[in-house]
Design an enzyme around this catalytic site. Structure first.
Site, mmCIF file in Angstrom:
data_model
loop_
_atom_site.group_PDB
_atom_site.id
_atom_site.type_symbol
_atom_site.label_atom_id
_atom_site.label_comp_id
_atom_site.label_asym_id
_atom_site.label_seq_id
_atom_site.Cartn_x
_atom_site.Cartn_y
_atom_site.Cartn_z
ATOM 1 N N ASN A 305 0.854 -1.175 0.000
ATOM 2 C CA ASN A 305 0.000 0.000 0.000
ATOM 3 C C ASN A 305 0.892 1.228 0.000
ATOM 4 O O ASN A 305 2.006 1.198 0.531
ATOM 5 C CB ASN A 305 -0.901 0.007 1.240
ATOM 6 C CG ASN A 305 -2.025 1.017 1.152
ATOM 7 O OD1 ASN A 305 -2.263 1.621 0.109
ATOM 8 N ND2 ASN A 305 -2.724 1.215 2.254
ATOM 9 N N HIS A 306 0.415 2.280 -0.599
ATOM 10 C CA HIS A 306 1.121 3.551 -0.478
ATOM 11 C C HIS A 306 1.090 4.014 0.967
ATOM 12 O O HIS A 306 0.201 3.625 1.743
ATOM 13 C CB HIS A 306 0.463 4.609 -1.369
ATOM 14 C CG HIS A 306 0.558 4.305 -2.823
ATOM 15 N ND1 HIS A 306 -0.449 4.576 -3.716
ATOM 16 C CD2 HIS A 306 1.550 3.750 -3.548
ATOM 17 C CE1 HIS A 306 -0.087 4.204 -4.925
ATOM 18 N NE2 HIS A 306 1.127 3.698 -4.855
ATOM 19 N N ASN A 626 -5.026 4.309 0.869
ATOM 20 C CA ASN A 626 -6.134 3.397 0.579
ATOM 21 C C ASN A 626 -5.998 2.800 -0.811
ATOM 22 O O ASN A 626 -6.950 2.758 -1.580
ATOM 23 C CB ASN A 626 -7.468 4.147 0.713
ATOM 24 C CG ASN A 626 -8.647 3.208 0.818
ATOM 25 O OD1 ASN A 626 -8.524 2.101 1.321
ATOM 26 N ND2 ASN A 626 -9.800 3.641 0.332
ATOM 27 N N HIS A 627 -4.786 2.336 -1.126
ATOM 28 C CA HIS A 627 -4.515 1.825 -2.472
ATOM 29 C C HIS A 627 -3.888 0.431 -2.376
ATOM 30 O O HIS A 627 -2.855 0.148 -2.956
ATOM 31 C CB HIS A 627 -3.578 2.786 -3.212
ATOM 32 C CG HIS A 627 -4.004 4.218 -3.113
ATOM 33 N ND1 HIS A 627 -3.144 5.237 -2.795
ATOM 34 C CD2 HIS A 627 -5.223 4.793 -3.273
ATOM 35 C CE1 HIS A 627 -3.803 6.388 -2.764
ATOM 36 N NE2 HIS A 627 -5.057 6.146 -3.058
ATOM 37 N N GLN A 628 -4.534 -0.459 -1.642
ATOM 38 C CA GLN A 628 -3.971 -1.781 -1.350
ATOM 39 C C GLN A 628 -3.942 -2.663 -2.596
ATOM 40 O O GLN A 628 -4.902 -2.681 -3.376
ATOM 41 C CB GLN A 628 -4.805 -2.473 -0.258
ATOM 42 C CG GLN A 628 -4.930 -1.677 1.023
ATOM 43 C CD GLN A 628 -6.074 -0.681 1.030
ATOM 44 O OE1 GLN A 628 -6.765 -0.505 0.035
ATOM 45 N NE2 GLN A 628 -6.280 -0.020 2.154
#
Length: 675
Positions: A305-306, A626-628
């Protein structure tokens, strides 16, 4: 137990599931079932300015709680961060900031290098173009990268706060391109992004791809339907269907798939479903009492994730009036315009490449995405035109975000109960390099500014880089130790290169050129070389010599940029604060933007602005983003991945997964949001 049968079962009605169900149901004789655990998207989420309103606990947000961290999120209760994920038709496309971002072409092309076929950028671009209905081709969007006539409307928000233009002007002062399509040929630079909106209103992926086809008789949509297990034949290992529960029912339903089960439940619940179905690491399954159907060791692993950190700023001299009031409400209701029809500063973003960049990656590849926040029209108590926010001060946020973290997490089951959320070990910032990148994003940019040198002063001029090479603008005396620092910092890991050419071994395979009668060493601007240097090899003495160095004073400029770009000479202050540089530009100073120097809680004992302070602050107040991706990675074999290049689960040919759970073996660049 109810038992029904269709051709395809699509699990999850989010971004991936909406597109897959839409495409499959184009074939009239295929019966397609779409199962979604949540309900329809609420009305208030159609308002762009209110996109943050459901990021906490709500009935449309799974709000996953991460396991306690040891290297990040230390300032939060129990050292736990949360991940918002959409429990609603449309999934997280109902919750996010609507920024339309595909990622960098290298994100796709590297899969080919890793042995995964048919996923290069050239392969996927036609599908991006097919999906789009871009309203700004030729003005904002580059024609060769975009299309019209698709389901997904893409355009800029119809409103932006004035500070957007000041930030862009500040970025230009730092040498950044601000006239580019971030989904086009180049990505380094700053721009107001296009978004998944239609005429001032959010366009979720369900609204784009499902709403227009609700009349199709071969598409069945079941809301409030929680899939608990994929039914797999233990002998053939073929997926037969799914078990699911509908809200309010006490019994389990069974749905049989004649062709395929397609998991589109995202990077958390797709692997969770595989594990609950007996597909995953055998030892972990046995520990929670799940019978092993197939030992597939990489399910739930490779979680990426970021990660980011928020810099708080305030705008002096401006009273912070609420942007949501009776006037702006009426404007939105009648014309779908005004502050409520946008996300404020959040529509602006930038991509930069840092000094720490991996030399094996292209020069055009960014390391950091910079987000902004502020000027939102999402909160009001009275609706009055003169209502003031908080204490009247206007605050904004600058959020540097790490695009390629080295830290990896994992997801495992807590029990065999499908209703219990999984154990999520994000493992943020376990690699020191991840922290170093974020600190670099906060504190430094390429080149040297803030040294008190006037770039127009003949004694302070450095070099300029053009597409044809280096232009000498003068020379500057720098300590010998600085050159040695550069040598140690950059040259030691370049294959085929030796020391600099000032009385030592010359760099191999590089051309020396003459400029004004002096010998210069030219390092070509090729792949993986983050610094263009030229050195005058004379007047060395007493520990000092004349040496011209051309580092990139702008982190937005690639070595391949054809325009003439000015550079400042290097000093010992190589690492100068990047985000602070932006804040200190003339354009930002005119607007009164200042960094909030109040110490971060838990880091009061450290000098503000020091490296130790920023590391402490980043580890305490980590933004989990929120970029899993990555938990069902696509790859060459079951030893390093879960899926083959056609997104089929290894040894389970009727189980197919959709992105983002399969996104690569590494994380993609940019806050990706696309069909």
């Amino acid at each position: 137990m109810c038992k029904e049968e269709v051709d395809f079962i699509v699990v999850g009605g989010g971004s991936g599931g909406s597109v897959v169900a839409s495409r499959l149901s184009e074939v009239a004789h295929w019966q397609v079932a779409l199962l979604e655990a949540g309900g329809p998207e609420p009305t208030e989420n159609q308002v762009p300015a209110m996109y943050l309103n459901h990021h906490g606990p709500s009935n449309i947000n799974w709000d996953f709680k991460l396991d306690p961290q040891t290297s990040a999120c230390l300032g939060y209760k129990g050292a736990c961060c949360h991940w918002p994920r959409g429990k609603v038709m449309g999934g997280t496309s109902v919750l996010h900031g609507m920024m339309y971002m595909r990622g960098h072409p290298w994100d796709y092309d590297r899969w080919m290098a890793l042995g995964v076929d048919s996923w290069t950028f050239k392969d996927v671009l036609p599908y991006f173009i097919k999906s789009e209905d871009n309203r700004q081709i030729g003005t904002v969007a580059e024609p060769q990268y975009h299309g019209t006539g698709g389901y997904l409307t893409v355009q800029r928000f119809p409103d932006k706060p004035p500070l957007v233009d000041a930030i862009l002007a500040g970025a230009r002062e730092l040498g950044c391109d601000t006239n580019l399509d971030l989904n086009g040929k180049r990505q380094l630079g700053f721009s107001v992004t296009q978004a998944t909106v239609r005429n001032g209103v959010r366009l979720s992926l369900a609204k784009a791809f499902i709403h227009p086809i609700l009349g199709r008789k071969n598409l069945r949509i079941s809301l409030h339907s929680m899939v608990t297990k994929v039914i797999v034949d233990p002998i053939t290992r073929r997926a037969l269907g799914v078990q699911y529960r509908r809200r309010g029912e006490t019994f389990t339903r069974t749905l049989i798939a004649r062709k395929e089960v397609i998991l589109c439940a995202g990077a958390i619940q797709s692997p969770q479903l595989l594990l609950l179905s007996g597909i995953g690491p055998a030892s972990e399954l046995l520990r929670v009492g799940v019978p092993v159907v197939y030992n597939l060791p990489r399910v739930g692993k490779n979680l990426m994730n970021h990660v980011s950190f928020t810099l708080n700023c305030w705008v002096s001299g401006e009273t912070a009036y609420q942007r949501l009031n009776k006037k702006t409400l009426n404007q939105f209701l009648h014309t779908r315009s005004g502050p409520m029809a946008s996300t404020g500063l959040s529509q602006l973003t930038g991509f930069v490449r840092l000094n720490l960049s991996d030399v094996n990656t292209p020069q055009s590849l960014p390391d950091i995405q910079v987000f902004f926040a502020g000027y939102m029209a999402n909160d009001s108590s009275t609706g009055s035109l003169d209502e003031i926010e908080c204490n009247g001060a206007r605050y904004i946020n600058i959020v540097p975000t790490l695009l390629r973290p080295r830290s990896r997490g994992e997801l495992t089951l807590k029990s065999s109960d499908a209703m219990e959320p999984p154990s999520i070990k994000a493992n943020y910032l376990q690699h020191q390099e991840d922290v170093d990148y974020l600190i670099e994003a906060i504190r430094s940019g390429r080149g040297s500014v803030g040294s008190g040198l006037d770039p127009l002063d003949p004694d302070a001029r450095g070099l300029m880089l053009t597409a044809k090479g280096i232009v000498d603008l003068g020379e500057y005396l720098v300590p010998y130790e600085s050159i040695m620092f550069l040598e140690q910092r950059y040259f030691h890991n370049y294959p085929g290169m030796g020391r600099h050419a000032c009385g030592m071994d010359a760099l191999k395979d590089n051309e020396c050129i003459l400029a004004r009668g002096r010998t210069f060493l030219n390092i070509p601007g090729g792949e993986g070389v983050p610094l263009s240097m030229a050195g005058c090899c004379e007047d060395r003495g007493a520990g000092r010599f004349r040496y011209n160095v051309a580092p990139f004073s702008s982190p937005c400029v690639s070595l391949l940029t054809p325009s003439l770009v000015p550079f400042l000479p290097i000093t010992e202050e190589l690492f100068v604060k990047f985000c602070e540089r932006l804040i200190q530009t003339e354009s930002m100073r005119r607007k009164g933007v200042k960094l909030d120097t109040a110490p971060a809680a838990g880091c009061e004992h450290l000098p503000h602005g020091s490296r130790n302070y920023w590391e402490c602050a980043i580890r305490h107040w980590t933004n989990p983003e929120n970029h899993q991706v990555g938990t069902c990675a696509m790859g060459r074999s079951e030893m390093d991945s879960v899926l083959d290049s056609r997104l089929r689960s290894y040894h389970h040919p009727a189980v197919t997964l959709a992105k983002p759970s399969v996104e690569g073996l590494k994380l993609a660049k940019g806050a990706q949001q696309k069909p």
